[in-house]
Design a protein around this motif. Sequence first.
Motif, PDB file in Angstrom:
ATOM      1  N   TRP A  35       0.840  -1.195   0.000  1.00  0.00           N
ATOM      2  CA  TRP A  35       0.000   0.000   0.000  1.00  0.00           C
ATOM      3  C   TRP A  35       0.875   1.245   0.000  1.00  0.00           C
ATOM      4  O   TRP A  35       0.572   2.225  -0.672  1.00  0.00           O
ATOM      5  CB  TRP A  35      -0.916  -0.013   1.227  1.00  0.00           C
ATOM      6  CG  TRP A  35      -1.782   1.203   1.300  1.00  0.00           C
ATOM      7  CD1 TRP A  35      -3.011   1.356   0.752  1.00  0.00           C
ATOM      8  CD2 TRP A  35      -1.476   2.442   1.951  1.00  0.00           C
ATOM      9  NE1 TRP A  35      -3.494   2.621   1.016  1.00  0.00           N
ATOM     10  CE2 TRP A  35      -2.566   3.300   1.751  1.00  0.00           C
ATOM     11  CE3 TRP A  35      -0.384   2.899   2.676  1.00  0.00           C
ATOM     12  CZ2 TRP A  35      -2.599   4.590   2.248  1.00  0.00           C
ATOM     13  CZ3 TRP A  35      -0.407   4.189   3.173  1.00  0.00           C
ATOM     14  CH2 TRP A  35      -1.506   5.027   2.963  1.00  0.00           C
ATOM     15  N   VAL A  54      -1.131   7.577  12.317  1.00  0.00           N
ATOM     16  CA  VAL A  54      -1.705   6.480  11.532  1.00  0.00           C
ATOM     17  C   VAL A  54      -1.526   5.163  12.281  1.00  0.00           C
ATOM     18  O   VAL A  54      -2.449   4.343  12.359  1.00  0.00           O
ATOM     19  CB  VAL A  54      -1.069   6.415  10.130  1.00  0.00           C
ATOM     20  CG1 VAL A  54      -1.467   5.144   9.399  1.00  0.00           C
ATOM     21  CG2 VAL A  54      -1.466   7.640   9.320  1.00  0.00           C
ATOM     22  N   LEU A  55      -0.348   4.956  12.846  1.00  0.00           N
ATOM     23  CA  LEU A  55      -0.097   3.749  13.631  1.00  0.00           C
ATOM     24  C   LEU A  55      -1.041   3.679  14.823  1.00  0.00           C
ATOM     25  O   LEU A  55      -1.614   2.630  15.118  1.00  0.00           O
ATOM     26  CB  LEU A  55       1.363   3.712  14.098  1.00  0.00           C
ATOM     27  CG  LEU A  55       1.771   2.531  14.955  1.00  0.00           C
ATOM     28  CD1 LEU A  55       1.515   1.206  14.250  1.00  0.00           C
ATOM     29  CD2 LEU A  55       3.238   2.650  15.340  1.00  0.00           C
ATOM     30  N   LYS A  57      -4.008   5.015  15.068  1.00  0.00           N
ATOM     31  CA  LYS A  57      -5.346   4.697  14.537  1.00  0.00           C
ATOM     32  C   LYS A  57      -5.485   3.195  14.313  1.00  0.00           C
ATOM     33  O   LYS A  57      -6.490   2.591  14.680  1.00  0.00           O
ATOM     34  CB  LYS A  57      -5.586   5.452  13.239  1.00  0.00           C
ATOM     35  CG  LYS A  57      -6.860   5.075  12.507  1.00  0.00           C
ATOM     36  CD  LYS A  57      -6.887   5.570  11.079  1.00  0.00           C
ATOM     37  CE  LYS A  57      -5.873   4.948  10.187  1.00  0.00           C
ATOM     38  NZ  LYS A  57      -6.073   3.574   9.774  1.00  0.00           N
ATOM     39  N   ASP A  58      -4.456   2.587  13.738  1.00  0.00           N
ATOM     40  CA  ASP A  58      -4.493   1.145  13.467  1.00  0.00           C
ATOM     41  C   ASP A  58      -4.504   0.337  14.757  1.00  0.00           C
ATOM     42  O   ASP A  58      -5.211  -0.676  14.861  1.00  0.00           O
ATOM     43  CB  ASP A  58      -3.304   0.730  12.608  1.00  0.00           C
ATOM     44  CG  ASP A  58      -3.393   1.258  11.186  1.00  0.00           C
ATOM     45  OD1 ASP A  58      -4.492   1.710  10.789  1.00  0.00           O
ATOM     46  OD2 ASP A  58      -2.375   1.232  10.483  1.00  0.00           O
ATOM     47  N   LEU A  59      -3.736   0.766  15.758  1.00  0.00           N
ATOM     48  CA  LEU A  59      -3.732   0.064  17.047  1.00  0.00           C
ATOM     49  C   LEU A  59      -5.097   0.160  17.723  1.00  0.00           C
ATOM     50  O   LEU A  59      -5.576  -0.810  18.306  1.00  0.00           O
ATOM     51  CB  LEU A  59      -2.638   0.629  17.954  1.00  0.00           C
ATOM     52  CG  LEU A  59      -1.211   0.245  17.583  1.00  0.00           C
ATOM     53  CD1 LEU A  59      -0.220   1.083  18.378  1.00  0.00           C
ATOM     54  CD2 LEU A  59      -0.967  -1.232  17.803  1.00  0.00           C
ATOM     55  N   LYS A  60      -5.726   1.330  17.639  1.00  0.00           N
ATOM     56  CA  LYS A  60      -7.063   1.495  18.226  1.00  0.00           C
ATOM     57  C   LYS A  60      -8.075   0.593  17.517  1.00  0.00           C
ATOM     58  O   LYS A  60      -8.913  -0.035  18.160  1.00  0.00           O
ATOM     59  CB  LYS A  60      -7.517   2.953  18.134  1.00  0.00           C
ATOM     60  CG  LYS A  60      -6.825   3.872  19.103  1.00  0.00           C
ATOM     61  CD  LYS A  60      -7.340   5.297  18.915  1.00  0.00           C
ATOM     62  CE  LYS A  60      -6.697   6.262  19.853  1.00  0.00           C
ATOM     63  NZ  LYS A  60      -7.158   7.653  19.644  1.00  0.00           N
ATOM     64  N   ALA A  61      -7.973   0.527  16.182  1.00  0.00           N
ATOM     65  CA  ALA A  61      -8.894  -0.320  15.423  1.00  0.00           C
ATOM     66  C   ALA A  61      -8.710  -1.783  15.805  1.00  0.00           C
ATOM     67  O   ALA A  61      -9.690  -2.522  15.980  1.00  0.00           O
ATOM     68  CB  ALA A  61      -8.680  -0.122  13.927  1.00  0.00           C
ATOM     69  N   ALA A  62      -7.471  -2.223  15.959  1.00  0.00           N
ATOM     70  CA  ALA A  62      -7.203  -3.610  16.362  1.00  0.00           C
ATOM     71  C   ALA A  62      -7.748  -3.871  17.765  1.00  0.00           C
ATOM     72  O   ALA A  62      -8.324  -4.930  18.028  1.00  0.00           O
ATOM     73  CB  ALA A  62      -5.700  -3.900  16.311  1.00  0.00           C
ATOM     74  N   ASN A  76      -0.891  -5.769  21.402  1.00  0.00           N
ATOM     75  CA  ASN A  76      -1.511  -4.530  20.942  1.00  0.00           C
ATOM     76  C   ASN A  76      -1.522  -3.517  22.084  1.00  0.00           C
ATOM     77  O   ASN A  76      -1.199  -2.349  21.884  1.00  0.00           O
ATOM     78  CB  ASN A  76      -2.929  -4.793  20.439  1.00  0.00           C
ATOM     79  CG  ASN A  76      -3.544  -3.568  19.797  1.00  0.00           C
ATOM     80  OD1 ASN A  76      -3.170  -3.186  18.710  1.00  0.00           O
ATOM     81  ND2 ASN A  76      -4.477  -2.941  20.491  1.00  0.00           N
ATOM     82  N   SER A  80       0.487  -0.034  22.063  1.00  0.00           N
ATOM     83  CA  SER A  80      -0.235   1.222  22.257  1.00  0.00           C
ATOM     84  C   SER A  80       0.387   2.042  23.377  1.00  0.00           C
ATOM     85  O   SER A  80       0.606   3.247  23.240  1.00  0.00           O
ATOM     86  CB  SER A  80      -1.706   0.952  22.576  1.00  0.00           C
ATOM     87  OG  SER A  80      -2.324   0.285  21.516  1.00  0.00           O
TER      88      SER A  80
END
Length: 94
Positions: A35, A54-55, A57-62, A76, A80
């Motif tokens: 990507w 961005v990282l 955001k991805d950790l929160k989503a996981a 995770n 975080s």
Amino acid sequence: MRGPVPAGGLAFGAHYSLPQDELLNLFKASTGDSWVARNWDSVSEWTADTALAVLLKDLKAAHLKGLEHNIPMPFNALSSTQLFHSMGKEPKAN
């Protein structure tokens, strides 16, 4: 991680005067359709703060997906916490 491949590869290519467009095409194929390589025009402008955001955001989503599916995600949580500390922030309680 696929993110560092284009940046390091492009630095290597610039040192040897290789064409950036051709290198990005190579990275897209060799990294399993990276990507980052496909979006290099916008990604290359990111600052350290943008990349960390961005990282985060991805950790929160996981984390939220782990809660949704009742899957413990200790790495995770550790990632975080370390990211918050590196950014000089404190995690917010849920």
